[in-house]
Design an enzyme around this catalytic site. Structure first.
Site, short mmCIF file in Angstrom:
data_model
loop_
_atom_site.label_atom_id
_atom_site.label_comp_id
_atom_site.label_asym_id
_atom_site.label_seq_id
_atom_site.Cartn_x
_atom_site.Cartn_y
_atom_site.Cartn_z
N ARG A 176 0.90 -1.33 0.04
CA ARG A 176 0.06 0.03 -0.14
C ARG A 176 0.98 1.30 0.00
O ARG A 176 0.62 2.44 -0.28
CB ARG A 176 -0.87 0.09 1.15
N ARG A 180 7.87 5.98 -6.26
CA ARG A 180 7.72 6.74 -7.08
C ARG A 180 9.42 7.27 -7.71
O ARG A 180 10.11 7.39 -6.98
CB ARG A 180 7.11 8.05 -6.55
N ARG A 259 -0.57 -7.06 16.65
CA ARG A 259 0.48 -6.40 17.23
C ARG A 259 -0.01 -5.02 17.99
O ARG A 259 -1.07 -4.71 17.34
CB ARG A 259 1.42 -5.64 16.16
N ARG A 290 8.67 4.99 14.96
CA ARG A 290 8.44 6.41 14.73
C ARG A 290 8.06 7.41 15.60
O ARG A 290 7.65 7.07 16.82
CB ARG A 290 7.46 6.39 13.45
N GLU A 315 6.45 5.67 19.13
CA GLU A 315 5.72 4.47 19.00
C GLU A 315 6.75 3.35 19.22
O GLU A 315 7.81 3.01 18.57
CB GLU A 315 5.15 4.36 17.85
N TYR A 363 -6.88 -5.66 8.23
CA TYR A 363 -6.25 -4.12 8.45
C TYR A 363 -7.19 -3.47 7.42
O TYR A 363 -7.10 -3.50 6.36
CB TYR A 363 -4.83 -4.10 8.17
N ASP A 365 -8.32 0.57 6.52
CA ASP A 365 -8.00 2.15 6.65
C ASP A 365 -9.29 2.48 6.95
O ASP A 365 -10.59 1.77 6.72
CB ASP A 365 -7.58 2.57 5.32
P1 FAD Z 1 -12.43 0.29 16.05
O1 FAD Z 1 -12.09 1.75 15.83
O2 FAD Z 1 -11.50 -0.51 16.66
O3 FAD Z 1 -13.76 0.19 16.96
C1 FAD Z 1 -14.15 -1.11 17.82
C2 FAD Z 1 -14.59 -0.70 18.88
O4 FAD Z 1 -15.35 -1.91 19.61
C3 FAD Z 1 -13.80 0.18 19.98
O5 FAD Z 1 -14.14 1.40 20.21
C4 FAD Z 1 -13.85 -1.03 21.24
O6 FAD Z 1 -13.60 -0.53 22.38
C5 FAD Z 1 -15.28 -1.71 21.01
N1 FAD Z 1 -15.32 -3.11 21.70
C6 FAD Z 1 -14.58 -3.98 21.23
N2 FAD Z 1 -14.73 -5.04 22.18
C7 FAD Z 1 -15.93 -4.61 23.07
C8 FAD Z 1 -16.70 -5.26 23.91
N3 FAD Z 1 -16.63 -6.70 24.53
N4 FAD Z 1 -17.84 -4.45 24.38
C9 FAD Z 1 -18.06 -3.26 23.93
N5 FAD Z 1 -17.31 -2.50 23.06
C10 FAD Z 1 -16.29 -3.49 22.35
N6 FAD Z 1 -6.84 4.47 9.10
C11 FAD Z 1 -6.67 5.39 8.06
O7 FAD Z 1 -7.54 5.51 7.03
N7 FAD Z 1 -5.71 6.33 8.15
C12 FAD Z 1 -4.83 6.11 9.09
O8 FAD Z 1 -4.04 6.79 9.17
C13 FAD Z 1 -4.88 5.08 9.99
N8 FAD Z 1 -3.86 5.08 11.15
C14 FAD Z 1 -4.21 3.94 11.98
C15 FAD Z 1 -3.11 3.71 12.94
C16 FAD Z 1 -3.50 2.77 13.93
C17 FAD Z 1 -2.27 2.73 14.99
C18 FAD Z 1 -4.17 1.97 13.68
C19 FAD Z 1 -4.34 0.59 14.63
C20 FAD Z 1 -5.18 1.98 12.81
C21 FAD Z 1 -5.10 2.95 11.79
N9 FAD Z 1 -6.22 3.25 10.74
C22 FAD Z 1 -6.14 4.26 10.09
C23 FAD Z 1 -7.37 2.29 10.91
C24 FAD Z 1 -8.36 3.09 11.45
O9 FAD Z 1 -8.07 2.73 12.96
C25 FAD Z 1 -9.63 1.68 11.37
O10 FAD Z 1 -10.04 1.72 10.12
C26 FAD Z 1 -10.98 1.92 12.07
O11 FAD Z 1 -10.74 2.36 13.45
C27 FAD Z 1 -11.75 0.65 12.15
O12 FAD Z 1 -12.85 1.08 13.03
P2 FAD Z 1 -13.98 -0.16 13.55
O13 FAD Z 1 -15.03 0.25 13.84
O14 FAD Z 1 -13.75 -1.28 12.73
O15 FAD Z 1 -12.84 -0.69 14.74
N1 UDP Z 2 7.56 0.48 6.46
C1 UDP Z 2 8.96 0.28 6.38
N2 UDP Z 2 9.68 1.68 6.65
C2 UDP Z 2 9.15 2.90 6.93
C3 UDP Z 2 7.28 2.86 6.69
C4 UDP Z 2 7.08 1.59 6.51
O1 UDP Z 2 9.46 -0.75 6.44
O2 UDP Z 2 9.79 3.83 7.16
C5 UDP Z 2 6.82 -0.89 6.38
C6 UDP Z 2 6.38 -1.52 7.39
O3 UDP Z 2 6.54 -2.86 7.28
C7 UDP Z 2 5.05 -0.90 7.57
C8 UDP Z 2 4.37 -0.96 6.27
O4 UDP Z 2 5.67 -0.68 5.49
O5 UDP Z 2 4.23 -1.88 8.64
C9 UDP Z 2 3.27 -0.20 6.22
O6 UDP Z 2 3.66 1.21 6.52
P1 UDP Z 2 2.56 2.30 6.92
O7 UDP Z 2 3.30 3.59 7.07
O8 UDP Z 2 1.47 2.40 6.19
O9 UDP Z 2 2.37 1.56 8.37
P2 UDP Z 2 1.16 2.18 9.24
O10 UDP Z 2 0.63 3.48 9.16
O11 UDP Z 2 -0.10 1.19 9.11
O12 UDP Z 2 1.87 1.67 10.72
#
Ligand code: FAD
Ligand code: UDP
Length: 386
Positions: A176, A180, A259, A290, A315, A363, A365
């Site tokens: 993803r 470039r 993770r 990061r 992180e 995973y 977005d």
């Molecule tokens: P969640 O947001 O996880 O919501 C699930 C909810 O269920 C939680 O609030 C939890 O508390 C609740 N729950 C779970 N079990 C129970 C239970 N037993 N009883 C009651 N409630 C419960 N997406 C992007 O587009 N851009 C980004 O830059 C981006 N960065 C991310 C960075 C990280 C570190 C992570 C982990 C994800 C990132 N994402 C990003 C993805 C984004 O977080 C998800 O697409 C989105 O949050 C998913 O929504 P969801 O409702 O499926 O899950």
């Molecule tokens: N990645 C890497 N080096 C970087 C950035 C990303 O090796 O500097 C790899 C790494 O395996 C990471 C994946 O590319 O898990 C996806 O990167 P992204 O920035 O999308 O990670 P996220 O924001 O989901 O943590």
């Protein structure tokens, strides 16, 4: 309970389903529960009083999509800023632009390659992987950028992020990220991107601003001491479950691997510590992957930010235990097999829809989460309510 359907989880998946239900059904009442004390799931954010920065509590969240249906949908609830995501990485005491682009390549090789020359070089350096269909992250990475760049920018970062042999990780993790052969260092390749103009929480609150939606926080679906629990509800009322799928079945087939990330907050007495929103650390001797300097996500709020202070979150990635927040599905072959077993069990649950990143062990977005919720509403939930 005074509701016609229960949604477990107030993340983007649950909120989208709730919004669609009340929009398309004139009288249906929705009960949302969440174990946390806020809505928004992992995309939740809050404003830090000292610096004025909007902190994304569960890791940086940048909205981006190329899906027109989703873009139109989200714009009903929030305006987006014109923020464009850019990331830099530190390697051997030198800072390079990401994603890997002609600037990164020429700086790394101390060269002035043209796009065609750089392409040719990378292909040569991909060696035996140049012509294979990659089956894992290692092969995919080398194929995309060749061995030297892979070893500098991907190998050690990925080792820190996943602690899993890259030959066992899916190629999709890295696919993803664009590569470039121009100097364009926009991190995402999507048509639209931006951040919610008045923050994530205001966006999410508008999605469920309807008297037929009730939200009860601090409530665990598996806690039988409160009435909104699995035993009491499944089979009596439709349920949309967005928690972990293995937890729902009491881990009977085993625990799916995730993770998680620990965040270490550092405050600096200066306006700007990194000069960019995200600095990655590519080398093995730096323990964190990061650093996020939240202020930079909202330059348009400069007049509301403290220019003598800044807040940075470092992180640290590690395997999640059952009580940790699950962030990234590891998705090894063993996980995939276990997931297939859980999915088969999910199909026999009466009137329960499993959705979201935890319910599907995927995973997603944010745009993909919303997209899959809009589709699930049409295909599964509307018929169930009818
Ligand atoms: P969640 O947001 O996880 O919501 C699930 C909810 O269920 C939680 O609030 C939890 O508390 C609740 N729950 C779970 N079990 C129970 C239970 N037993 N009883 C009651 N409630 C419960 N997406 C992007 O587009 N851009 C980004 O830059 C981006 N960065 C991310 C960075 C990280 C570190 C992570 C982990 C994800 C990132 N994402 C990003 C993805 C984004 O977080 C998800 O697409 C989105 O949050 C998913 O929504 P969801 O409702 O499926 O899950
Ligand atoms: N990645 C890497 N080096 C970087 C950035 C990303 O090796 O500097 C790899 C790494 O395996 C990471 C994946 O590319 O898990 C996806 O990167 P992204 O920035 O999308 O990670 P996220 O924001 O989901 O943590």
């Amino acid at each position: 309970m005074n509701a016609d359907i229960i949604i477990v989880g107030a993340g983007l998946y649950g909120l989208t389903i709730a919004q669609q239900i009340v929009e398309h059904n004139a009288t249906t009442r929705v009960q949302i529960i969440d174990v946390r004390d806020h809505i928004g799931g992992n995309a939740y954010s809050y404003v830090d009083k000292e610096t004025g920065a909007e902190i994304h509590k569960y890791g940086a969240h940048l909205f981006h999509t190329s899906d027109e249906r989703v873009w139109n949908y989200v714009n009903r609830f929030t305006k987006f800023t014109n923020y464009v995501h850019r990331v830099y990485t530190t390697h051997n005491n030198e800072v390079f632009p990401l994603p890997i682009n002609l600037g990164t390549i020429n700086q790394f090789f101390r060269a002035c390659y043209t796009p065609a020359q750089a392409r040719e070089l990378v292909e040569r350096q991909a060696g035996e992987y140049a012509d294979v269909t990659p089956s894992n992250l290692n092969e995919q990475g080398i194929k995309l950028i060749g061995k030297p760049l892979y070893e500098a920018f991907i190998k050690n970062y990925t080792a820190k992020q996943w602690q899993t042999d890259p030959n066992l990780l899916p190629a999709s993790i890295i696919r993803r990220l664009p590569v470039r052969f121009t100097y364009n260092n926009r991190y995402f390749k999507d048509t639209w991107e931006g951040l919610p103009a008045d923050g994530y929480t205001a966006w999410f609150e508008r999605m469920i601003d309807n008297p037929r939606i009730t939200v009860t926080l601090g409530t665990d679906f598996f806690d039988t001491t409160q009435p909104l629990n699995k035993e009491a509800l499944v089979g009596t009322v439709p349920v949309v479950y967005t928690g972990p799928i293995d937890r729902y079945f009491n881990y009977s087939l085993g625990t799916l691997k995730w993770r998680t990330v620990d965040f270490k907050e550092v405050r600096y007495d200066e306006d700007d510590h990194f000069g960019c929103p995200v600095m990655n650390f590519a080398d093995a001797d730096v323990p964190y992957t990061r650093a996020i300097e939240f202020k930079h996500f909202n330059p348009e709020r400069s007049d509301r930010q403290n220019h003598d202070k800044t807040v940075v979150w470092y992180e640290y990635s590690r395997f999640a235990g059952r009580d940790d927040d699950p962030y990234y599905p590891v998705n090894t072959d063993g996980d995939k097999k276990m997931l297939a077993g859980y999915r088969a069990m999910a199909q026999s649950e009466p009137n329960v829809v499993f959705g979201g990143r935890l319910g599907q062990y995927a995973y997603f977005d944010m745009w993909a989460t919303i997209d899959s919720a809009l589709t699930a509403y049409e295909e599964k939930i509307a018929p169930m309510l009818a």
